[in-house]
Design a protein around this motif. Sequence first.
Motif, PDB file in Angstrom:
ATOM      1  N   SER A 526       0.735  -1.181   0.089  1.00 46.50           N
ATOM      2  CA  SER A 526       0.071   0.099   0.079  1.00 46.50           C
ATOM      3  C   SER A 526       0.836   1.258   0.002  1.00 46.50           C
ATOM      4  O   SER A 526       2.122   1.297   0.190  1.00 46.50           O
ATOM      5  CB  SER A 526      -0.867   0.018   1.244  1.00 46.50           C
ATOM      6  N   GLY A 527       0.130   2.275  -0.110  1.00 46.72           N
ATOM      7  CA  GLY A 527       1.111   3.772  -0.186  1.00 46.72           C
ATOM      8  C   GLY A 527       1.730   4.023   1.240  1.00 46.72           C
ATOM      9  O   GLY A 527       1.306   3.543   2.420  1.00 46.72           O
ATOM     10  N   TYR A 528       2.583   5.102   1.142  1.00 45.34           N
ATOM     11  CA  TYR A 528       3.015   5.715   2.248  1.00 45.34           C
ATOM     12  C   TYR A 528       2.340   6.720   2.996  1.00 45.34           C
ATOM     13  O   TYR A 528       1.660   7.680   2.385  1.00 45.34           O
ATOM     14  CB  TYR A 528       4.414   6.074   1.887  1.00 45.34           C
ATOM     15  N   ILE A 529       2.450   6.932   4.254  1.00 45.93           N
ATOM     16  CA  ILE A 529       1.890   7.813   4.980  1.00 45.93           C
ATOM     17  C   ILE A 529       3.035   9.097   4.917  1.00 45.93           C
ATOM     18  O   ILE A 529       4.189   8.732   4.378  1.00 45.93           O
ATOM     19  CB  ILE A 529       1.558   7.651   6.342  1.00 45.93           C
ATOM     20  N   GLY A 575       2.817   6.541  -3.682  1.00 45.74           N
ATOM     21  CA  GLY A 575       4.386   6.410  -3.775  1.00 45.74           C
ATOM     22  C   GLY A 575       5.110   7.574  -3.654  1.00 45.74           C
ATOM     23  O   GLY A 575       4.738   8.649  -2.964  1.00 45.74           O
ATOM     24  N   VAL A 576       6.190   7.482  -4.186  1.00 49.02           N
ATOM     25  CA  VAL A 576       7.211   8.562  -3.855  1.00 49.02           C
ATOM     26  C   VAL A 576       7.733   9.015  -5.329  1.00 49.02           C
ATOM     27  O   VAL A 576       9.064   9.729  -5.196  1.00 49.02           O
ATOM     28  CB  VAL A 576       8.572   8.298  -2.894  1.00 49.02           C
ATOM     29  N   LEU A 635     -14.947   8.443   2.994  1.00 50.86           N
ATOM     30  CA  LEU A 635     -13.467   8.280   2.839  1.00 50.86           C
ATOM     31  C   LEU A 635     -13.392   7.349   1.599  1.00 50.86           C
ATOM     32  O   LEU A 635     -14.374   6.732   1.306  1.00 50.86           O
ATOM     33  CB  LEU A 635     -13.143   7.551   4.036  1.00 50.86           C
ATOM     34  N   ALA A 636     -12.425   7.729   0.519  1.00 52.02           N
ATOM     35  CA  ALA A 636     -12.343   7.054  -0.492  1.00 52.02           C
ATOM     36  C   ALA A 636     -11.047   6.636  -0.921  1.00 52.02           C
ATOM     37  O   ALA A 636     -10.202   7.211  -0.483  1.00 52.02           O
ATOM     38  CB  ALA A 636     -12.914   7.878  -1.608  1.00 52.02           C
ATOM     39  N   TRP A 637     -11.061   5.294  -1.853  1.00 51.18           N
ATOM     40  CA  TRP A 637      -9.591   4.923  -2.180  1.00 51.18           C
ATOM     41  C   TRP A 637      -9.346   5.462  -3.444  1.00 51.18           C
ATOM     42  O   TRP A 637     -10.216   5.210  -4.620  1.00 51.18           O
ATOM     43  CB  TRP A 637      -9.604   3.547  -1.757  1.00 51.18           C
ATOM     44  N   THR A 638      -8.196   5.694  -3.997  1.00 52.24           N
ATOM     45  CA  THR A 638      -7.800   6.093  -5.448  1.00 52.24           C
ATOM     46  C   THR A 638      -6.402   5.311  -5.641  1.00 52.24           C
ATOM     47  O   THR A 638      -5.882   5.065  -4.543  1.00 52.24           O
ATOM     48  CB  THR A 638      -7.656   7.725  -5.616  1.00 52.24           C
ATOM     49  N   SER A 639      -6.115   5.700  -6.977  1.00 49.97           N
ATOM     50  CA  SER A 639      -5.142   4.799  -7.196  1.00 49.97           C
ATOM     51  C   SER A 639      -3.964   5.574  -6.622  1.00 49.97           C
ATOM     52  O   SER A 639      -2.477   4.924  -6.812  1.00 49.97           O
ATOM     53  CB  SER A 639      -4.793   4.676  -8.733  1.00 49.97           C
ATOM     54  N   VAL A 640      -4.037   6.795  -6.318  1.00 50.93           N
ATOM     55  CA  VAL A 640      -2.709   7.452  -5.674  1.00 50.93           C
ATOM     56  C   VAL A 640      -2.913   7.727  -4.396  1.00 50.93           C
ATOM     57  O   VAL A 640      -2.405   8.712  -3.514  1.00 50.93           O
ATOM     58  CB  VAL A 640      -2.789   9.024  -6.509  1.00 50.93           C
ATOM     59  N   ARG A 755      -6.306   1.301   5.179  1.00 48.79           N
ATOM     60  CA  ARG A 755      -5.032   1.924   5.633  1.00 48.79           C
ATOM     61  C   ARG A 755      -4.939   3.266   4.679  1.00 48.79           C
ATOM     62  O   ARG A 755      -4.742   4.390   5.422  1.00 48.79           O
ATOM     63  CB  ARG A 755      -3.926   1.224   5.179  1.00 48.79           C
ATOM     64  N   GLU A 756      -5.219   3.311   3.546  1.00 47.89           N
ATOM     65  CA  GLU A 756      -5.102   4.559   2.591  1.00 47.89           C
ATOM     66  C   GLU A 756      -6.194   5.741   3.295  1.00 47.89           C
ATOM     67  O   GLU A 756      -6.099   7.008   3.216  1.00 47.89           O
ATOM     68  CB  GLU A 756      -5.204   4.286   1.162  1.00 47.89           C
ATOM     69  N   LYS A 757      -7.218   5.126   3.703  1.00 47.78           N
ATOM     70  CA  LYS A 757      -8.408   6.057   3.962  1.00 47.78           C
ATOM     71  C   LYS A 757      -8.050   6.535   5.220  1.00 47.78           C
ATOM     72  O   LYS A 757      -8.604   7.684   5.592  1.00 47.78           O
ATOM     73  CB  LYS A 757      -9.658   5.315   4.123  1.00 47.78           C
ATOM     74  N   ILE A 758      -7.566   5.805   6.257  1.00 44.69           N
ATOM     75  CA  ILE A 758      -7.250   6.211   7.448  1.00 44.69           C
ATOM     76  C   ILE A 758      -6.400   7.249   7.564  1.00 44.69           C
ATOM     77  O   ILE A 758      -6.206   8.543   8.135  1.00 44.69           O
ATOM     78  CB  ILE A 758      -6.657   5.105   8.716  1.00 44.69           C
ATOM     79  N   LEU A 759      -5.235   7.096   6.637  1.00 41.10           N
ATOM     80  CA  LEU A 759      -4.271   8.138   6.423  1.00 41.10           C
ATOM     81  C   LEU A 759      -4.552   9.245   5.705  1.00 41.10           C
ATOM     82  O   LEU A 759      -4.468  10.438   6.285  1.00 41.10           O
ATOM     83  CB  LEU A 759      -3.252   7.572   5.583  1.00 41.10           C
TER      84      LEU A 759
END
Length: 826
Positions: A526-529, A575-576, A635-640, A755-759
């Motif tokens: 998953s993505g980084y916070i 990502g970064v 809260l939504a999830w996207t590809s970024v 996880r992404e939504k929480i961040l």
Amino acid sequence: MFNKKRDLLDIEEGNEPVISIISNDFDDGDCYIDEKNLKEELAILPLRNTVIFPGTSMPISVAREKSMKLIKAVNRQKGKYVGLVCQKDAANEDPELKDLYPMGVIAQIIRVIELPDDQNVTVIFQGKQRFELTELTQEEPFLKGRYNIRESVPILKTDTEYKALLDSIRDLMIQMLRMYGEPPKEFIQRLRSDVVSSLLVNYCCANLPVPGADKQALLEIDDEKERAYRLLVILNRETQMMEMKLNIQMKTREELNQQQKEYFLQQQLKTIQEELGGNPQQADIDEFKQRAAKKKWGKDVAKAFEKEIAKLERLHPQSPDYSTQYTYIETLLDLPWGEYTKDNFNLKNAQRVLDQDHFGLEKVKERIIEHLAVLKLKGDLKSPIICLYGPPGVGKTSLGKSIAKALNRNYVRVSFGGLHDESEIRGHRRTYIGAMPGRIIQNILKAGSSNPVFVLDEIDKIGNDFKGDPASALLEVLDPEQNFAFHDNYLNVDYDLSKVMFIATANNQSTISQPLLDRMELIDVSGYIIEEKVEIAKRHLIPKQLENHGLAKDVINIPKKTIEKIVENYTRESGVRELDKKIAKLMRKVARKVASEEEYKNTIDPSDLHEYLGAIEYNRDQYQGNDYAGVVTGLAWTSVGGEILFIETSLSKGKGGKLTLTGNLGDVMKESAMLALEYLHSHYDTLGIDEKVFDNWNIHVHVPEGAIPKDGPSAGITMVTAMTSAFTQRKVRANLAMTGEITLRGKVLPVGGIREKILAAKRAGIKEIILCKENKKDIDEIKSLYLKGLTFHYVEDIKEVLDIALLKEKVKHPLDLTVKEEVKTN
């Protein structure tokens, strides 16, 4: 062919004459017979495959004992007449009447030639008149028989058609004879004479290169004109056949000449090569055999190699197949059959390498260490097929290089983005021009060992068309039960891929075929916070860009606050990768100032970013308060990565209770809105909503940023909460966000991307989050550091959501939703 000695002496009794002897002119007097010297019985001489015609002279070699006695007896008589008859079977040594053709020619002995060293006698006969043999009256010492003279139907010399017929016969006869060789000039001159005589036809019939049966058929024709027509037909047929034979001989001679020329040149080349130190072709073959002796391949491969090397030895170096065969054998020898690098089983070193190269990604690191531990204990383990899936830029591809470094294995990578040809995986058959192995074997060649770390990048972007389905071809590669005998079409022998550690990467697992997914172990990257991105930039990105731009480490200092602002205001990604580009842009500005010897601040503060990176590109979504009824934060999830989403609901007066949806919503999200409205219709009494409100107020649901497509079931409970808030005009709890799917019964279902939504919620300043109870397991996997300052409410029913989300307090200026009934008057 026209050697006179051969014409006179080599014509045996059983063979055809090559050419007969003719008089100076075609004179009918040549056929005159002195009937006084003819008797009732005539000496009969059987001939093998030879037919004499009236008016022609021909040498005959006499060898049989009866024939010798006949010649001696007749040669003493006056007139010297003999009946020449052709045998039906040339092998018959003592023919009877039934073995002879009935039609023959009365001939006169012109001359008898006896040679001292030859037992045979050559007799020159001149044909006089046709006869029909009726019976044999004597068999010993030679044959005698009774006969009838057979007259021919004469032709008038003034017949122009017959004259034209003779001209055609002359031309074809000369043409045919020239195919055998150039005949004497005087012979051609006689043949071309303008004399109109049946003797010309007889002469041509006698010299036709056809079987005796055909000549006998010509002899038996009484009408001389008909005989001429039949002769012309045979001449045409034989001329055409001869032309075909000559053409075939010429082609054969040309091919043979070319082969002889090539052979001669090859022999010269071989001699030159030996003088220069040897044959390079043989030197290559010897080298191949020496390399093959050191290979650790199986018996089947060794047998295939011997067969192919033998084929190469037979091929000519200039042959088009030679280079194809040479390349194939070279590929076979270059492959690392049974060659493996030694794995490094130091678990602490592997952990250190993985931590040094990548920050975070704990699940992946843990899985690699586990595999290495089992391999260390067992000594042999089929390599796993790991699939790392997640948004772009999170380090999936570079992780493969770190794994190879930790295991001390070779590293290869192949990108499958846009691949749509099955042959790219399995290779092309060698029958095709430009054939080559598939990408799997090509990269094994590049790796130089049979146990590399093999990264299959962008496996979710494989296409398919009429050339096949590459994803299906990958099934054999990625199945541990099959890949020990992977069959490449180019190699045509099995290759062991069971020791290869395949690591696939993908952005979206939904586009990967199900059979392929079943063969892989999925690991979510998953993505980084923000905190992780700051650490990655500090540890990896900034040192890398300093080196790339030729800057010393102490030239510039970028504090964590500045990095955090770059992440929040200049990038929007999981990502970064974009962060790396922004740091590179900042370094270019610094490099320019250093190169120009301009003054600059050593430490870049957040306020200085406008100078280096320009205006702020993204504003972080912030919670906007709860002053309005019907506005709820989802809260939504996207590809970024994760995002917060505002669901806005407004009411307007109108008949029918029309539902309007805007904001570029997908089908699933529209269905969630209709479900929410149906739930309110079913439970209006428990929610304190007047039933008649639905018939007098229209509902409008809008999701901002209408240019961005939105879909998914995650906004289900958010839709219900927003509509309930609008109908009741109750405030929504401050700093609250929610996500979850609903059913028609009001049940709350779990969703993904927690996880992404929480961040995203934490970035936006949200304090409380409502989730489905089943999503608690996802929260438990997140580090407590990232959950600091958040409160979670786990629910199972929509009523629990409304009890938590809606306050008793109403907005300052609520809508008047009372429904007034009209009074009907008579």
